[in-house]
Scaffold this motif. Structure first.
Motif, PDB file in Angstrom:
ATOM      1  N   LEU A   1      62.680  24.277 -80.302  1.00  0.00           N
ATOM      2  CA  LEU A   1      63.411  23.442 -81.256  1.00  0.00           C
ATOM      3  C   LEU A   1      63.430  22.001 -80.762  1.00  0.00           C
ATOM      4  CD1 LEU A   1      65.419  23.233 -83.740  1.00  0.00           C
ATOM      5  CD2 LEU A   1      67.234  23.601 -82.071  1.00  0.00           C
ATOM      6  N   VAL A   2      63.086  21.081 -81.649  1.00  0.00           N
ATOM      7  CA  VAL A   2      63.250  19.659 -81.355  1.00  0.00           C
ATOM      8  C   VAL A   2      64.389  19.155 -82.230  1.00  0.00           C
ATOM      9  CG1 VAL A   2      62.214  17.368 -81.456  1.00  0.00           C
ATOM     10  CG2 VAL A   2      60.829  19.336 -80.760  1.00  0.00           C
TER      11      VAL A   2
ATOM     12  N   PHE B   1      64.227  12.064 -80.643  1.00  0.00           N
ATOM     13  CA  PHE B   1      63.767  13.447 -80.626  1.00  0.00           C
ATOM     14  C   PHE B   1      64.130  14.039 -79.271  1.00  0.00           C
ATOM     15  CE2 PHE B   1      60.718  11.272 -83.486  1.00  0.00           C
ATOM     16  CZ  PHE B   1      60.909  12.031 -84.633  1.00  0.00           C
ATOM     17  N   THR B   2      64.814  15.198 -79.294  1.00  0.00           N
ATOM     18  CA  THR B   2      65.241  15.844 -78.056  1.00  0.00           C
ATOM     19  C   THR B   2      64.819  17.311 -78.056  1.00  0.00           C
ATOM     20  OG1 THR B   2      67.163  14.381 -78.043  1.00  0.00           O
ATOM     21  CG2 THR B   2      67.203  16.256 -76.537  1.00  0.00           C
ATOM     22  N   PRO B   3      64.010  17.776 -77.072  1.00  0.00           N
ATOM     23  CA  PRO B   3      63.429  16.967 -76.002  1.00  0.00           C
ATOM     24  C   PRO B   3      62.325  16.055 -76.545  1.00  0.00           C
ATOM     25  CG  PRO B   3      62.496  19.161 -75.933  1.00  0.00           C
ATOM     26  CD  PRO B   3      63.563  19.184 -77.002  1.00  0.00           C
ATOM     27  N   GLN B   4      62.116  14.968 -75.836  1.00  0.00           N
ATOM     28  CA  GLN B   4      61.125  14.003 -76.297  1.00  0.00           C
ATOM     29  C   GLN B   4      59.704  14.533 -76.066  1.00  0.00           C
ATOM     30  OE1 GLN B   4      61.493  10.118 -74.476  1.00  0.00           O
ATOM     31  NE2 GLN B   4      61.037   9.125 -76.412  1.00  0.00           N
ATOM     32  N   THR B   5      59.542  15.314 -74.990  1.00  0.00           N
ATOM     33  CA  THR B   5      58.255  15.974 -74.773  1.00  0.00           C
ATOM     34  C   THR B   5      58.522  17.465 -74.655  1.00  0.00           C
ATOM     35  OG1 THR B   5      58.432  15.725 -72.387  1.00  0.00           O
ATOM     36  CG2 THR B   5      57.272  13.985 -73.561  1.00  0.00           C
ATOM     37  N   LEU B   6      57.662  18.237 -75.279  1.00  0.00           N
ATOM     38  CA  LEU B   6      57.836  19.685 -75.311  1.00  0.00           C
ATOM     39  C   LEU B   6      56.464  20.319 -75.138  1.00  0.00           C
ATOM     40  CD1 LEU B   6      59.733  22.137 -75.974  1.00  0.00           C
ATOM     41  CD2 LEU B   6      59.057  21.838 -78.358  1.00  0.00           C
ATOM     42  N   THR B   7      56.369  21.305 -74.246  1.00  0.00           N
ATOM     43  CA  THR B   7      55.105  22.002 -74.035  1.00  0.00           C
ATOM     44  C   THR B   7      55.217  23.414 -74.597  1.00  0.00           C
ATOM     45  OG1 THR B   7      54.663  20.705 -72.052  1.00  0.00           O
ATOM     46  CG2 THR B   7      53.424  22.751 -72.307  1.00  0.00           C
TER      47      THR B   7
ATOM     48  N   ALA C   1      51.126  13.467 -80.323  1.00  0.00           N
ATOM     49  CA  ALA C   1      52.175  12.452 -80.390  1.00  0.00           C
ATOM     50  C   ALA C   1      52.642  12.351 -81.836  1.00  0.00           C
ATOM     51  CB  ALA C   1      51.635  11.107 -79.920  1.00  0.00           C
ATOM     52  N   TYR C   2      53.931  12.144 -82.014  1.00  0.00           N
ATOM     53  CA  TYR C   2      54.466  12.005 -83.367  1.00  0.00           C
ATOM     54  C   TYR C   2      55.578  10.965 -83.351  1.00  0.00           C
ATOM     55  CZ  TYR C   2      58.211  15.021 -81.634  1.00  0.00           C
ATOM     56  OH  TYR C   2      59.255  15.539 -80.896  1.00  0.00           O
ATOM     57  N   PHE C   3      55.967  10.546 -84.544  1.00  0.00           N
ATOM     58  CA  PHE C   3      57.024   9.533 -84.662  1.00  0.00           C
ATOM     59  C   PHE C   3      57.798   9.771 -85.941  1.00  0.00           C
ATOM     60  CE2 PHE C   3      55.114   6.624 -87.895  1.00  0.00           C
ATOM     61  CZ  PHE C   3      53.824   7.160 -87.961  1.00  0.00           C
ATOM     62  N   CYS C   4      58.871   9.010 -86.124  1.00  0.00           N
ATOM     63  CA  CYS C   4      59.625   9.100 -87.372  1.00  0.00           C
ATOM     64  C   CYS C   4      59.022   8.099 -88.356  1.00  0.00           C
ATOM     65  CB  CYS C   4      61.112   8.790 -87.153  1.00  0.00           C
ATOM     66  SG  CYS C   4      62.025   8.673 -88.714  1.00  0.00           S
ATOM     67  N   GLY C   5      58.610   8.595 -89.509  1.00  0.00           N
ATOM     68  CA  GLY C   5      57.975   7.733 -90.504  1.00  0.00           C
ATOM     69  C   GLY C   5      58.908   6.680 -91.071  1.00  0.00           C
TER      70      GLY C   5
ATOM     71  N   GLN D   1      59.908   8.299 -81.107  1.00  0.00           N
ATOM     72  CA  GLN D   1      58.632   8.940 -80.817  1.00  0.00           C
ATOM     73  C   GLN D   1      58.826  10.175 -79.937  1.00  0.00           C
ATOM     74  OE1 GLN D   1      55.221   5.992 -80.199  1.00  0.00           O
ATOM     75  NE2 GLN D   1      56.975   4.814 -79.475  1.00  0.00           N
ATOM     76  N   GLY D   2      57.893  11.113 -80.046  1.00  0.00           N
ATOM     77  CA  GLY D   2      57.900  12.308 -79.210  1.00  0.00           C
ATOM     78  C   GLY D   2      56.488  12.849 -79.072  1.00  0.00           C
ATOM     79  N   THR D   3      56.336  13.845 -78.202  1.00  0.00           N
ATOM     80  CA  THR D   3      55.023  14.470 -78.005  1.00  0.00           C
ATOM     81  C   THR D   3      55.184  15.980 -77.868  1.00  0.00           C
ATOM     82  OG1 THR D   3      54.253  12.515 -76.805  1.00  0.00           O
ATOM     83  CG2 THR D   3      52.935  14.519 -76.562  1.00  0.00           C
ATOM     84  N   ILE D   4      54.335  16.717 -78.569  1.00  0.00           N
ATOM     85  CA  ILE D   4      54.238  18.162 -78.356  1.00  0.00           C
ATOM     86  C   ILE D   4      52.928  18.402 -77.617  1.00  0.00           C
ATOM     87  CG2 ILE D   4      54.164  20.450 -79.416  1.00  0.00           C
ATOM     88  CD1 ILE D   4      56.750  19.033 -80.104  1.00  0.00           C
ATOM     89  N   THR D   5      53.014  18.971 -76.421  1.00  0.00           N
ATOM     90  CA  THR D   5      51.809  19.340 -75.676  1.00  0.00           C
ATOM     91  C   THR D   5      51.529  20.813 -75.944  1.00  0.00           C
ATOM     92  OG1 THR D   5      52.195  17.685 -73.973  1.00  0.00           O
ATOM     93  CG2 THR D   5      50.780  19.545 -73.384  1.00  0.00           C
ATOM     94  N   VAL D   6      50.357  21.083 -76.490  1.00  0.00           N
ATOM     95  CA  VAL D   6      50.001  22.463 -76.822  1.00  0.00           C
ATOM     96  C   VAL D   6      48.994  22.955 -75.785  1.00  0.00           C
ATOM     97  CG1 VAL D   6      49.125  24.001 -78.602  1.00  0.00           C
ATOM     98  CG2 VAL D   6      50.377  21.919 -79.258  1.00  0.00           C
ATOM     99  N   ALA D   7      49.436  23.926 -74.986  1.00  0.00           N
ATOM    100  CA  ALA D   7      48.582  24.464 -73.919  1.00  0.00           C
ATOM    101  C   ALA D   7      47.733  25.612 -74.473  1.00  0.00           C
ATOM    102  CB  ALA D   7      49.455  24.947 -72.768  1.00  0.00           C
ATOM    103  N   PRO D   8      46.489  25.730 -74.012  1.00  0.00           N
ATOM    104  CA  PRO D   8      45.622  26.782 -74.535  1.00  0.00           C
ATOM    105  C   PRO D   8      46.109  28.177 -74.115  1.00  0.00           C
ATOM    106  CG  PRO D   8      44.508  25.553 -72.794  1.00  0.00           C
ATOM    107  CD  PRO D   8      45.806  24.857 -73.056  1.00  0.00           C
TER     108      PRO D   8
END
Lengths: 114, 320
Positions: free
Chosen positions: A35-36, A43-49, A97-101, A107-114
């Motif tokens: 959940l962000v 955005f909390t957390p600002q980075t999420l893996t 990376a994403y942001f609020c339009g 800004q925030g980032t979702i890191t998607v691990a394989p």
């Protein structure tokens, strides 16, 4: 009192260890879904893996609408009013990376691990 | 508020900037702008005689902003009622404005019913109204089509345009579309090119009034209160003797004078926002109910022919 507290702390530590182990081994269910939160214009957390295939929920807890937009335009929510959520399933590995339009300094980032 | 009258009265009996700012801080409803000789001045600052002069030799127009129709949270559960109150105050003015400008965030969520309610309340007062959109007006499913369907007639691009009134050139700009990650408000190359072209036919002595939603100066970039490419727009306005920039978005009065340019932001009619950096976020600020109307308002601007400055007067909904 101190003597009595120590065992309580130890117990809590043991319980925490147990619950972590349970999360690691059990399949994800709703309560554990990533959940962000959007609150105080951040955005909390600002980075999420997360792992590939994970569905992430964005929830707006502000009194002002926000909009979740990927920098590479791979996803874009509608305007989220207070309490509204947006879900997106990440099917590709990479950093998103994403942001609020509406408030692009958010800004925030979702890191998607394989 | 204490001040030294001698210090505060400027050349020709005018009111010094400092006194004007103090008044604006304390006056608390909307902003009524008069344009006197090119510099907008808000009306409550003029005094009766000057206001009368403005009306007899020039004209006034009125700025409303950030009506956020549809907002019903704690900071103001009845944003629709405070807009009605603001319009009632405008209708009751003895010196009727020639027209209104609305500097955006007409609605809270761009819903059809919200646009309809706003049009009914604002339109019901019987004034011509010139709008520019705020970011809250462009979040319909059509990404702004709902706004353009209602207010886009005769405009270019995302809704920008210009018009002339009594020798003053008015320019409505849109800085709330195509916002970039990490950025602030955005005018964009197409609009800047249009602006350069629009100004070609305007003489340097013509007073210019620019209005847009997000401030065209860096009020507080940490909260997104500024416009990335505003400097390019301002560079195009450098050669003009008098430029007045009117904005909304930040729900409070801020003023800055830089060379030939006077910047001014108006209060909201819906809810106040905190002073820059004074809270965890720029979100709606909830104040005791009996203080709310002292933080909402309108702005009146008087244009006095033959004078250099427009007179800008802010007043609150709490003012008698």
């Amino acid at each position: 009192m101190i003597y009595l507290r120590l065992p309580a702390r130890q117990l809590a530590a043991i319980l925490a260890g147990l619950s972590l182990a349970a999360v690691a081994s059990a399949p994800l269910h709703a309560a554990d879904a990533p959940l962000v939160k959007i609150e105080n214009f951040a955005f909390t957390p600002q980075t999420l893996t997360v792992k590939v295939g994970t569905t992430v929920t964005f929830e707006n807890d502000d009194d002002i609408p926000h909009l979740v937009v990927a920098n590479d335009a791979s996803f874009r929510s509608k305007a989220l009013d207070t309490g509204d959520t947006y879900v997106f399933t990440f099917t590709k590995a990479g950093d998103f990376a994403y942001f609020c339009g509406l408030h692009p300094h958010m800004q925030g980032t979702i890191t998607v691990a394989p | 508020m204490t001040h030294d009258d001698n210090e505060d009265i400027g050349k020709g009996g005018g009111i010094s900037r400092r006194y004007a700012l103090e008044c604006m801080i304390w006056a608390g409803t909307g902003v009524l702008w008069t344009i006197s000789g090119g510099v907008p001045t808000s009306l409550s600052l003029l005094g009766e005689a000057q206001a009368a002069e403005a009306v007899s030799t020039g004209f006034t127009f009125l700025q409303i902003s950030d009506s956020h129709i549809g907002f019903d949270k704690a900071a103001n559960p009845h944003a629709i009622d405070t807009l009605k109150e603001a319009m009632g105050k405008i209708q009751a003015m003895s010196a009727k404005p020639s027209f209104l400008i609305h500097t955006g965030d007409i609605t809270h969520l761009s819903k059809a019913a919200q646009f309809d309610n706003a049009a009914q309340i604002i339109g019901g007062a019987g004034f011509d109204v010139h709008y520019v959109p705020g970011e809250h007006d462009l979040i319909d499913d059509g990404n702004g089509q709902a706004y353009l369907d209602r207010y886009g007639k005769g405009t270019k691009g995302a809704g920008w345009y210009s018009f002339d009134q009594n020798g003053v050139h008015f320019i409505g700009l849109v800085n709330v579309v195509n916002l970039k990650a990490g950025g602030l408000g955005n005018l964009g190359a197409e609009q800047l090119a249009w602006l350069a072209d629009d100004l070609k036919a305007i003489s340097a002595s013509t007073p210019i009034v620019v209005f847009a939603h997000i401030p065209l100066w860096a009020v507080y970039p940490e909260w997104g209160w500024g416009t990335d490419d505003a400097a390019q727009a301002l560079a195009l306005l450098k050669g003009f003797g008098s430029v007045t920039v009117l904005n909304g978005h930040i729900h409070q009065i801020m003023q800055k004078v830089e060379g030939n340019v006077t910047f001014h932001t108006a209060r909201s009619t819906a809810f106040p926002q905190p002073a820059p950096g004074a809270a965890a976020s720029p979100g709606p600020m909830t104040v005791p109910a009996d203080q709310l109307r002292g933080l909402l308002g309108i702005t009146s601007v008087a244009v006095r022919q033959g004078k250099e400055e427009l007179a800008i007067i802010d007043s609150t909904l709490a003012d008698a």
